[in-house]
Write an enzyme that holds these catalytic residues in place. Structure first.
Site: not given
Ligand code: TXE
Length: 507
Positions: A191, A266, A300, A399
């Site tokens: 996904k 991660e 990250c 973050e």
């Molecule tokens: O991404 P999310 P968000 C950190 C960064 C950012 C914060 C929030 O600080 O500001 O996370 O990010 C899916 N069940 N990183 O909220 O929610 C969603 O559709 C299953 C660090 O914008 O983490 C997407 O495909 N899946 C980081 C994925 O999860 C769900 C990279 C990631 O979204 C879901 C990104 C659920 N209930 C953000 N809800 C890194 N480690 O590099 C959402 N998703």
């Protein structure tokens, strides 16, 4: 200015009007009644496509397809040589299509396309080549210490993996999830983030062109709350690998707990970038800029807390701020752009909120600190530097995931270490010093999964990558992936007439 339409035409591409999932080797049909999400180009805010949301039934069908492909064995039981050659062919195709992949990534994520084509896209190819090499040399274990017996330890693929890719570096990170699960014979349902679906669909198409059997990778699209939750909560998946934020990871883990599905996370970081007073100043400034402003800080491993030793602090800050002010912010499709926009509008607001909060908590603004609305309707933020006196500010604890960095002055190595470790994250650290002994002493006490000494990111795929504390669970890496994505199994063989207790012969 290069527009998305122009860039698309230059590469002779056509974007689908409605982006759909991809199951069993074909794009899912467009449905009249399905929910659709707009996909925007972050450089201008304009809509470039619609994304069709896959509902729980569609997700279940994708999982069923991955399961039946797994059980059919076309991939799960393919020879190592077959899997290696598919990976290597796919890597070659990725390199050949680097420009297209870079553009598709840039159109959704807003990262500078030249940077993508030169660095992150080749990284996707490298991930596949690396795992192709690894499976060619990995071995099981044999134990012969028990007299009369031989014990063999082997691995078999875990089954169907659910992969959740993030929006900040979709290709580089999804390709790592794909390579490390498929290398061992698993199939998957992937996904992508609802904001960044395009490059991943192209990646999957290239892998199938390279010979990956249909149904080995299936893609479902949609919001986290609907599509993501249906995938994470399924009882029919065997592993979950998630890259994203901690808040979502908690929801995924709770869903996984219902079926005891193992998770690999991660997550984020709040990494310290420590500049000691014996550092090569020019290198430290070059590296510190790369560490925070690459991917506009949406990464990250961002070195988002700069700690600088008192004796050199004034000079460092002056030069660092001057270079920050000179960064070229703008259209990610322009070749010279160094810092692009935030990936989507809600995130742009989130980062701006962090900036306002830092100001209100007393951080001293050295440069930036505002949206770059002068650049149009894109989600731009001026690269921002704050000086802080305390590591307790939300700016230093949370973050931000944007082009925003704090600088704090420290006095000695113990001071630097205690600030660096005062975080609920522990992903990476950076230190700049001409004393290897000093760096090594620091390395032994830093609570982080990776420390880079006198260099920004230099990824060695042989080494584990992952974090302490809230930065994640598990590690990327070849051995680590083998452990996570396979079931390990012992077979103990009697080599001859080893004695067996005789039951039922008491008379
Ligand atoms: O991404 P999310 P968000 C950190 C960064 C950012 C914060 C929030 O600080 O500001 O996370 O990010 C899916 N069940 N990183 O909220 O929610 C969603 O559709 C299953 C660090 O914008 O983490 C997407 O495909 N899946 C980081 C994925 O999860 C769900 C990279 C990631 O979204 C879901 C990104 C659920 N209930 C953000 N809800 C890194 N480690 O590099 C959402 N998703």
């Amino acid at each position: 200015m290069t527009t998305p339409q122009q860039a698309i035409a230059d590469l002779d591409l056509t974007l689908p009007e409605v982006i759909t999932g991809h199951v069993n080797g074909v794009a899912l049909p467009v449905k009249e009644d399905a929910i659709q999400h707009a996909v925007h180009f972050p450089g201008t805010g304009e809509q470039i496509a619609l994304l069709q949301e896959d509902d729980p039934e569609a997700v279940a069908a994708a999982i069923e397809c991955a399961r039946s492909q797994f059980q059919g064995g076309a991939w799960s039981q393919a020879s190592t040589a077959t899997r290696q050659s598919v990976f290597r062919r796919a890597a070659t195709l990725i390199r050949e299509h680097a420009e297209v992949l870079g553009l598709l990534e840039s159109l959704c994520a807003g990262l500078p396309s030249s940077h993508l084509a030169a660095r992150q896209v080749p990284r996707a190819a490298d991930n596949l080549d690396f795992f192709a090499d690894y499976i060619g040399v990995m071995a099981g274990e044999t134990f012969e210490q028990l007299p009369g017996y031989q014990t063999n330890v082997t691995r078999q693929p875990a089954g169907v993996a659910a992969l959740f890719a993030p929006w900040n570096a979709p290709l580089a990170l999804a390709s790592m999830q794909i390579a490390s699960s498929l290398a061992f014979g698993n199939t998957c349902v992937l996904k992508p983030s609802e904001f960044t679906p395009l490059s991943i669909l192209k990646l999957v198409a290239l892998m199938e062109e390279a010979g990956l059997p249909s149904g080995t990778i299936n893609v479902v699209n949609g919001s986290g709350a609907v599509t993501g939750a249906a995938l994470a909560g399924s009882k029919d998946i065997d592993r979950i690998a998630f890259t994203g934020g901690g808040h979502t990871a908690r929801q995924v883990m709770a869903a996984a707990a219902a079926h005891l599905t193992p998770v690999h996370f991660e997550l984020g970081g709040k990494s310290a970038n420590i500049v000691f007073d014996d550092a090569d100043m020019e290198r430290a400034i070059d590296g510190s800029l790369v560490n925070i402003f690459s991917n506009s800080g949406q990464i990250c491993i961002a070195g988002s807390r700069i700690l600088v030793q008192r004796g050199i602090a004034e000079r460092f800050m002056k030069d660092f701020v001057a270079r920050t002010e000179a960064l070229i912010v703008g259209n990610p499709l322009a070749a010279k752009t160094e810092v692009g926009p935030m990936a989507f509008k809600a995130h742009w607001h989130r980062v701006l909120d962090h900036i306002e909060r830092a100001k209100s908590e007393g951080a001293t603004l050295l440069c930036g600190g505002e949206a770059r609305t002068d650049l149009g309707d894109g989600y731009f933020i001026a690269p921002t530097v704050f000086q802080v006196d305390s590591n307790q500010l939300s700016l230093c604890q949370e973050e931000v995931f944007g082009p925003v960095v704090s600088i704090q002055i420290f006095d000695d190595d113990d001071d630097a270490l205690s600030i660096a470790n005062d975080s609920r994250y522990g992903l990476v650290g950076y230190c700049w010093t001409s004393s290897l002994a000093r760096a090594q002493a620091f390395q032994q006490r830093l609570n982080a999964g990776t420390l880079w000494i006198n260099t920004p990111l230099a990824r060695d795929l042989r080494a584990p990558f992952g974090g302490f504390k809230e930065s994640g669970i598990g590690r990327d890496g070849p051995r680590q992936a083998a452990e996570f994505f396979t079931e390990e199994k012992a077979t103990i063989t009697a080599l001859g007439n080893t004695p067996i207790r005789k039951l039922g012969q008491s008379n």
